[in-house]
Design a protein around this motif. Sequence first.
Motif, PDB file in Angstrom:
ATOM      1  N   LYS A  95       0.837  -1.192   0.000  1.00 51.55           N
ATOM      2  CA  LYS A  95       0.000   0.000   0.000  1.00 51.55           C
ATOM      3  C   LYS A  95       0.871   1.241   0.000  1.00 51.55           C
ATOM      4  N   ARG A  96       0.355   2.289  -0.623  1.00 50.11           N
ATOM      5  CA  ARG A  96       1.065   3.558  -0.670  1.00 50.11           C
ATOM      6  C   ARG A  96       0.234   4.630   0.015  1.00 50.11           C
ATOM      7  N   TYR A  97       0.931   5.566   0.627  1.00 49.78           N
ATOM      8  CA  TYR A  97       0.273   6.684   1.288  1.00 49.78           C
ATOM      9  C   TYR A  97      -0.126   7.734   0.253  1.00 49.78           C
ATOM     10  N   ILE A  98      -1.336   8.213   0.369  1.00 51.13           N
ATOM     11  CA  ILE A  98      -1.819   9.317  -0.461  1.00 51.13           C
ATOM     12  C   ILE A  98      -2.337  10.384   0.495  1.00 51.13           C
ATOM     13  N   SER A  99      -1.821  11.586   0.361  1.00 53.51           N
ATOM     14  CA  SER A  99      -2.234  12.686   1.224  1.00 53.51           C
ATOM     15  C   SER A  99      -3.730  12.951   1.072  1.00 53.51           C
ATOM     16  N   SER A 100      -4.362  13.255   2.165  1.00 53.40           N
ATOM     17  CA  SER A 100      -5.793  13.591   2.133  1.00 53.40           C
ATOM     18  C   SER A 100      -6.051  14.833   1.301  1.00 53.40           C
ATOM     19  N   TYR A 101      -5.046  15.689   1.176  1.00 53.74           N
ATOM     20  CA  TYR A 101      -5.186  16.876   0.329  1.00 53.74           C
ATOM     21  C   TYR A 101      -5.463  16.464  -1.119  1.00 53.74           C
ATOM     22  N   TYR A 102      -4.719  15.481  -1.610  1.00 56.04           N
ATOM     23  CA  TYR A 102      -4.924  15.028  -2.987  1.00 56.04           C
ATOM     24  C   TYR A 102      -6.255  14.311  -3.152  1.00 56.04           C
ATOM     25  N   LEU A 103      -6.681  13.585  -2.129  1.00 57.85           N
ATOM     26  CA  LEU A 103      -8.007  12.961  -2.187  1.00 57.85           C
ATOM     27  C   LEU A 103      -9.090  14.044  -2.230  1.00 57.85           C
ATOM     28  N   ALA A 104      -8.870  15.131  -1.506  1.00 57.71           N
ATOM     29  CA  ALA A 104      -9.815  16.253  -1.541  1.00 57.71           C
ATOM     30  C   ALA A 104      -9.869  16.859  -2.947  1.00 57.71           C
ATOM     31  N   ARG A 105      -8.720  16.972  -3.598  1.00 62.75           N
ATOM     32  CA  ARG A 105      -8.694  17.515  -4.971  1.00 62.75           C
ATOM     33  C   ARG A 105      -9.458  16.617  -5.935  1.00 62.75           C
ATOM     34  N   ILE A 106      -9.334  15.314  -5.754  1.00 63.97           N
ATOM     35  CA  ILE A 106     -10.063  14.383  -6.617  1.00 63.97           C
ATOM     36  C   ILE A 106     -11.567  14.576  -6.428  1.00 63.97           C
ATOM     37  N   HIS A 107     -12.000  14.657  -5.176  1.00 63.49           N
ATOM     38  CA  HIS A 107     -13.433  14.840  -4.919  1.00 63.49           C
ATOM     39  C   HIS A 107     -13.907  16.227  -5.334  1.00 63.49           C
ATOM     40  N   ALA A 108     -13.012  17.208  -5.329  1.00 62.89           N
ATOM     41  CA  ALA A 108     -13.375  18.535  -5.830  1.00 62.89           C
ATOM     42  C   ALA A 108     -13.657  18.475  -7.328  1.00 62.89           C
ATOM     43  N   ALA A 109     -12.852  17.708  -8.039  1.00 60.92           N
ATOM     44  CA  ALA A 109     -13.078  17.549  -9.482  1.00 60.92           C
ATOM     45  C   ALA A 109     -14.421  16.873  -9.753  1.00 60.92           C
ATOM     46  N   LEU A 110     -14.834  16.021  -8.814  1.00 62.89           N
ATOM     47  CA  LEU A 110     -16.128  15.339  -8.949  1.00 62.89           C
ATOM     48  C   LEU A 110     -17.277  16.155  -8.363  1.00 62.89           C
ATOM     49  N   ARG A 111     -16.943  17.320  -7.795  1.00 63.08           N
ATOM     50  CA  ARG A 111     -17.897  18.245  -7.160  1.00 63.08           C
ATOM     51  C   ARG A 111     -18.657  17.592  -5.998  1.00 63.08           C
TER      52      ARG A 111
END
Length: 85
Positions: free
Chosen positions: A1-17
């Motif tokens: 498993k790799r760590y992904i910052s919650s900031y980047y997960l937030a950006r992904i969900h922002a793109a999905l609105r």
Amino acid sequence: KRYISSYYLARIHAALRNKEKVFKHLEKAIDENAINLVYLNSEPAFEFLKADPRFASICSISVFREIEGLLRNRRKDTINRYGFY
């Protein structure tokens, strides 16, 4: 498993609105002290959230933490250099 910052997960969900998931991940990013939060207010992906009061709150918390970190580091440098602050 790799760590992904919650900031980047937030950006992904922002793109999905998906507002609620964006805020969930931004709050986690604050807990993680994600360095990318300094760009939060100027990040185009989050533009649609600026009318939401939660966004202003998260921005102010992230700025406060950044300033707090800078002051803490300055204090350490001063202590190391002079033995006091």
